[in-house]
Design an enzyme around this catalytic site. Sequence first.
Site, PDB file in Angstrom:
ATOM      1  N   THR A  17       0.785  -1.221   0.082  1.00  0.00           N
ATOM      2  CA  THR A  17      -0.011   0.177  -0.139  1.00  0.00           C
ATOM      3  C   THR A  17       0.828   1.196  -0.039  1.00  0.00           C
ATOM      4  OG1 THR A  17      -0.092  -0.271   2.431  1.00  0.00           O
ATOM      5  CG2 THR A  17      -1.897  -1.062   1.252  1.00  0.00           C
ATOM      6  N   VAL A  89       4.436  -8.002   9.675  1.00  0.00           N
ATOM      7  CA  VAL A  89       5.513  -8.879   9.111  1.00  0.00           C
ATOM      8  C   VAL A  89       6.331  -9.850  10.390  1.00  0.00           C
ATOM      9  CG1 VAL A  89       5.945  -7.593   6.889  1.00  0.00           C
ATOM     10  CG2 VAL A  89       6.935  -6.722   9.304  1.00  0.00           C
ATOM     11  N   ASP A 180      19.425  -0.944  -6.984  1.00  0.00           N
ATOM     12  CA  ASP A 180      20.110   0.477  -6.930  1.00  0.00           C
ATOM     13  C   ASP A 180      19.407   1.072  -8.311  1.00  0.00           C
ATOM     14  OD1 ASP A 180      21.651   2.752  -7.834  1.00  0.00           O
ATOM     15  OD2 ASP A 180      23.008   2.075  -6.459  1.00  0.00           O
ATOM     16  N   HIS A 181      18.504   1.820  -7.878  1.00  0.00           N
ATOM     17  CA  HIS A 181      17.558   2.176  -9.361  1.00  0.00           C
ATOM     18  C   HIS A 181      18.402   3.009 -10.187  1.00  0.00           C
ATOM     19  CE1 HIS A 181      16.971   6.109  -7.521  1.00  0.00           C
ATOM     20  NE2 HIS A 181      16.260   6.513  -8.506  1.00  0.00           N
ATOM     21  N   LYS A 185      18.603   2.886 -15.149  1.00  0.00           N
ATOM     22  CA  LYS A 185      18.660   4.001 -15.956  1.00  0.00           C
ATOM     23  C   LYS A 185      19.253   3.722 -17.324  1.00  0.00           C
ATOM     24  CE  LYS A 185      18.155   7.500 -12.503  1.00  0.00           C
ATOM     25  NZ  LYS A 185      16.821   8.192 -12.528  1.00  0.00           N
ATOM     26  N   HIS A 243      24.364   5.240  -5.557  1.00  0.00           N
ATOM     27  CA  HIS A 243      24.133   5.633  -6.850  1.00  0.00           C
ATOM     28  C   HIS A 243      25.294   6.286  -7.401  1.00  0.00           C
ATOM     29  CE1 HIS A 243      20.063   5.007  -5.867  1.00  0.00           C
ATOM     30  NE2 HIS A 243      19.846   6.201  -5.302  1.00  0.00           N
ATOM     31  N   LYS A 343      20.206  18.329  -2.905  1.00  0.00           N
ATOM     32  CA  LYS A 343      18.726  18.602  -2.909  1.00  0.00           C
ATOM     33  C   LYS A 343      18.682  20.113  -3.001  1.00  0.00           C
ATOM     34  CE  LYS A 343      16.886  14.671  -1.063  1.00  0.00           C
ATOM     35  NZ  LYS A 343      16.499  13.866  -2.146  1.00  0.00           N
TER      36      LYS A 343
END
Length: 500
Positions: A17, A89, A180-181, A185, A243, A343
Amino acid sequence: MIENQKPTALITIFGATGDLANRKLYPSLYHLYKKDKLDQKFAVIGVARRELMPDQFQEQVRQSILEHVGTNENLDEFVSHFYYHSLDVSNTEHYHDLKNLVDELDAHYQLNGNRVFYLAMAPQFFGTIAESLYKQQLKSDNGFNRLVIEKPFGHDYPSAKELNDHIRLAFSEDEIYRIDHYLGKEMVQNIEVIRFANAIFEPLWNNRFISNIQVTSSETLGVEDRGRYYEGSGALRDMVQNHMLQMVALLAMEPPIRLNTNEIRSEKVKVLRALRPLEGDEISNSFVRGQYNAGVSKGKQVKSYREEEHVDSNSNTETFVAGKIMIDNFRWAGVPIYIRTGKRLTEKSTKIVVQFKDIPMNLYMKTEETLNPNLLVIHIQPDEGITLHLNVKKSGQFVETTPVKLNFSNKSVDGMNTPEAYEKLLYDCLRGDATNFAHWDEVALSWTYVDPIAKAWEQTKESSFPNYSSGSMGPDEADKLLEKDGFHWWPVTDLDVENC
Ligand code: BG6
């Protein structure tokens, strides 16, 4: 050996969710489904604490697709593959009921015991869930079992090792897919191809011809609603340990003897082993931290980090890191690799700039002028492409030079958006290709490199915080870091594809 291109599997998503599942996982599965990359024989079990009826969960998935993909083609059929199980969990009893559902769906969809367990939830539960899946016999004996884990993988080396040891009691290294997104890419995956499929780059890809490399990943967003997590993490753990170091490893690795998972990972591991460790004064000489102040971001007034929700009003957490990384091996000795990430910076952009050394003698300019160095820019996001900066003759009577840019933009070739990182990574996992996931050795070495910096920063309060305005490119110290070496950051905005 990579398996079936149209895999069949039962995908159990813990944290069903949550934000990640709704924003990334369901849309990615839908894309795979629409592209016919998923076998009709698949099922998804959403697991979360909340009590939901199956049709409520299906409605949630439907809304996620409508919001993030924007089409409803075959949507009813797609969501009919989704089931829900409410589970605490940490209660082992609950896994028993989950197992019944897993077995039932396995038989119903003829899934051959192929199982993916995706942990899209808070890291403190990773170990417990993995252990319970094993002990309550949710792993199958006949098909594959894969555990997908989101970051953060630990907080430092000791906690990562403890977590890894815990998980390894239940799943083997080959069964663990650490996301590791960035590795999903398109242009990060392209680094290897640009380097190894072009005769013109690889001979120059070393300390004889490259003067420095700059990797920038800047964000315009602030910490948003993640203050609680981010306070204990900071940009170093959030972005650099994973990253940024993964991109450095891909840029610096030796050509693998084969393009398979083990060979590629082993070359990346060698780079991470060769990172020059930092201690004492070397840390402050090589790494700079920043924290954003109020300012104007994309035309809007925004508040300082310390005013964000769940953030200490006196916070010592960095929202910006710039660093100089040295790789002590034959190829890279003497070449600084500068990284910076933060950021609330000027623009959302990830770029790699490879700056080549100046030619030995300047034939074309008056003595006080210098020729522009050759640059190879790899645009990771939002543009995807490469640009090569060269010097050519200015048209006219005299032999004067002018810079030109040879540009390749992925979007203009494909005419469409490249797949989302998560879509590719999910597909890789289903096919059993772990190349673009982090091996434990990579995670361990990255923490080993980052830990002394994190420790030094925790122990000394940075009195200059906040030290950069929102909307800027970070603190002045980040510029000085390069100036000391006679370099400067190539401004990301000037390098944008549309400015080329
Ligand atoms: C995540 C970090 O891993 O990467 C976030 O936790 C960050 O803080 C994000 O915003 C950046 O990813 P991307 O793909 O937007 O560059």
